[in-house]
Scaffold this motif. Structure first.
Motif, short mmCIF file in Angstrom:
data_model
loop_
_atom_site.label_atom_id
_atom_site.label_comp_id
_atom_site.label_asym_id
_atom_site.label_seq_id
_atom_site.Cartn_x
_atom_site.Cartn_y
_atom_site.Cartn_z
N GLU A 170 -20.83 45.29 -24.37
CA GLU A 170 -21.80 44.32 -24.29
C GLU A 170 -23.17 44.77 -23.71
O GLU A 170 -24.21 44.25 -23.82
N ASN A 171 -22.80 45.76 -22.79
CA ASN A 171 -24.07 46.35 -21.91
C ASN A 171 -25.10 47.09 -23.23
O ASN A 171 -26.39 46.86 -23.28
N GLU A 172 -24.57 47.58 -24.17
CA GLU A 172 -25.39 48.47 -25.36
C GLU A 172 -25.76 47.19 -26.09
O GLU A 172 -27.13 47.38 -26.39
N ARG A 173 -25.43 45.81 -26.25
CA ARG A 173 -26.06 45.00 -27.08
C ARG A 173 -27.16 44.42 -26.32
O ARG A 173 -28.25 43.94 -26.85
N LYS A 174 -27.10 44.13 -24.97
CA LYS A 174 -27.86 43.88 -24.29
C LYS A 174 -29.04 44.66 -23.76
O LYS A 174 -30.29 44.32 -24.02
N GLU A 175 -28.94 45.97 -24.07
CA GLU A 175 -30.00 46.61 -24.10
C GLU A 175 -30.64 46.84 -25.19
O GLU A 175 -32.21 46.67 -25.26
N GLU A 194 -14.31 42.89 -31.57
CA GLU A 194 -15.61 43.61 -31.73
C GLU A 194 -15.50 44.97 -30.65
O GLU A 194 -15.77 45.80 -30.65
N VAL A 195 -14.73 44.63 -29.14
CA VAL A 195 -14.35 45.65 -28.34
C VAL A 195 -13.61 46.91 -29.08
O VAL A 195 -14.18 48.17 -28.96
N ARG A 196 -12.70 46.65 -29.82
CA ARG A 196 -11.86 47.66 -30.32
C ARG A 196 -12.94 48.41 -31.66
O ARG A 196 -12.57 49.62 -31.60
N ARG A 197 -13.64 47.97 -32.35
CA ARG A 197 -14.16 48.34 -33.35
C ARG A 197 -15.30 49.18 -32.47
O ARG A 197 -15.62 50.47 -33.07
N TYR A 198 -15.84 48.85 -31.37
CA TYR A 198 -16.88 49.47 -30.66
C TYR A 198 -16.26 51.02 -30.16
O TYR A 198 -16.87 51.98 -30.51
N VAL A 244 -24.53 37.17 -24.46
CA VAL A 244 -23.77 38.18 -25.18
C VAL A 244 -22.15 38.12 -24.59
O VAL A 244 -21.86 38.21 -23.61
N LYS A 245 -21.38 37.97 -25.62
CA LYS A 245 -20.29 38.16 -25.33
C LYS A 245 -19.49 38.80 -26.48
O LYS A 245 -19.81 38.82 -27.70
N SER A 246 -18.25 39.47 -26.11
CA SER A 246 -17.54 40.54 -27.02
C SER A 246 -16.41 40.02 -27.21
O SER A 246 -15.41 39.65 -26.25
#
Length: 458
Positions: A415-420, A158-162, A152-154
């Protein structure tokens, strides 16, 4: 035969077996099974013991402990089953360190070994065995989760959109952070002290070689590695990459378990090593570690030297960055203008509690640009006393997260949200294919996962 019937029979057999095995020989009382996951039971006593530990650790649970704890145990069993399939291996040395750290924490807080045993209703050997199992399971679960989420990498986009999708009132609060520079100097240890340490190690090696003493006995009596000394110096199976380079080279060159290595100098002190067993690229050894002692005079001389360096920086004769490069013996910061690296977040920012205690105490009263007076700090890796000065580069007051200022924090959140989500999906899939039984009296809960309506739950 239908899948559910086969699983039901398996559960009946497993439950009877575990009930028979867990009968207390003294009072003939059987353990109460609360859950069964696959063929693994979760006993009421395990849940209560976990709850007792959490109460001692002051861990706050979000809900009824008799619902939250068994569900988490059930989830862990799914991961532990996967760990077996993946042949995940946990380093014994790390487990030993964790166990002893926890035992020492209990003793320090409760006052004595006897009070610890009284509080937990167990002897220390029993506690060590259970803690070792607990930490081994924790590490195995973490390794499976890491394998599931390691890719999982952002991207910045992707960070900006999140970040833009986050409600403004739910932006996280970033506590006070600091950026700190450090210069460390190791006091000079007299050659006489080093020679005395080597002489002691040569004596130990000779006593083992002649059969006068067992290596493990000498390790228990004299080794300064607290994590392994009580186990006769045994490190457990380790790969070369985990060991200090000098130690690894000497250990893997050993071939006769009856012989003792030459003296090995490493960053944490001087060792002698005995081979126990090799398994491919992993090795189990015993060792005795001795560290040359720093005298008060050595510390005083180092303090005076660093105080002179501080004066030159304050007087503008050289910069802190130059002094760090030419003088500092801190490997992680000397080539980075002396800036300390936070190994947890992989950034140069620290929350106050993340700093070494000696550094945090000073920085708390400093303003940006201030340089501390020299002070003594114990290196967390080598356990040697060092003399240091620090400079506070930046103080970032607590604030609502901002994309420009806190990009790494937002990236970690993304990234933590995607991992969860990956882990949640994985658990749900395993639920679908794993037999789960929840005993009456343990079902009236609001579970995190929908255990009760899954087809294979009875």
């Amino acid at each position: 035969m239908k899948f559910s019937n086969v699983k039901h029979i398996a559960w009946v057999v497993a439950t009877l077996l575990f009930t028979i095995m867990s009968v207390n020989a003294q009072n003939n009382v059987a353990e109460e099974v609360a859950w069964v996951v696959g063929d693994e039971p979760i006993f009421k006593s395990d849940i209560e013991e976990q709850y007792l530990n959490m109460q001692y650790e002051r861990v706050e649970l979000d809900g009824n402990p008799y619902c939250v704890i068994p569900e988490q145990m059930a989830i862990n069993k799914l991961f532990l089953h996967q760990a077996k399939l993946d042949t995940v291996e946990v380093q014994d040395a790390q487990i030993i360190k964790e166990v002893e750290s926890r035992i020492n924490y209990y003793i320090a807080n409760l006052g004595s070994k006897e009070k610890v045993e009284e509080y937990f209703h167990q002897s220390l050997p029993q506690m060590r065995e259970k803690l070792a199992d607990m930490f081994r399971d924790q590490y195995a679960v973490q390794m499976v989760q890491r394998n599931l989420t390691e890719k999982v990498k952002s991207t910045p986009g992707e960070v900006r959109r999140y970040f833009n999708k986050l409600p403004k009132d739910s932006l996280p609060y970033v506590p006070l952070q600091v950026v700190v520079q450090i210069i460390t100097v190791d006091p000079i240890i007299p050659q006489q002290e080093i020679d005395e340490v080597k002489a002691r190690l040569r004596d130990y090696a000779n006593r083992v070689t002649t059969g006068e003493s067992e290596f493990s006995t000498l390790a228990i009596l004299y080794s300064e590695d607290q994590a392994t000394s009580m186990y006769g110096g045994e490190t457990g199976f380790q790969s070369r990459s985990v060991l200090l380079p000098e130690y690894a080279t000497a250990a893997f060159n050993l071939s006769d378990p009856k012989r003792v290595s030459n003296i090995v100098e490493a960053e944490d002190g001087f060792h002698i090593i005995q081979l126990i067993e090799k398994r491919g690229d992993r090795i189990n050894t015993r060792h005795i570690l001795l560290r040359p002692k720093v005298s008060d005079k050595d510390l005083t001389d180092a303090l005076a030297r660093l105080d002179s360096v501080r004066s030159d920086i304050v007087d503008g004769k050289l910069t802190f960055e130059q002094a760090a490069f030419y003088i500092s013996q801190d490997k992680s910061s000397r080539n980075n203008d002396g800036i300390m690296l936070n190994e947890e977040s992989h950034s140069n920012r620290f929350e106050m509690q993340e700093l070494p205690a000696e550094v945090g105490k000073l920085v708390d009263t400093m303003q940006p640009g201030d340089i501390s007076k020299p002070f003594i700090m114990t290196d967390s890796k080598t356990r040697r006393d060092q003399v240091c000065i620090v400079r506070l580069m930046q103080r970032i007051d607590g604030h609502k997260a901002d994309l420009a200022e806190d990009f790494q924090t937002i990236k970690d959140m993304c990234e933590n949200e995607r991992k969860e989500q990956i882990i949640r999906d994985w658990v749900k899939e395993k639920q679908r294919t794993t037999y789960v039984y929840i005993e009456e009296g343990w079902r009236d809960c609001e579970f995190k996962y929908d255990w009760l309506t899954t087809d294979n739950v009875k």
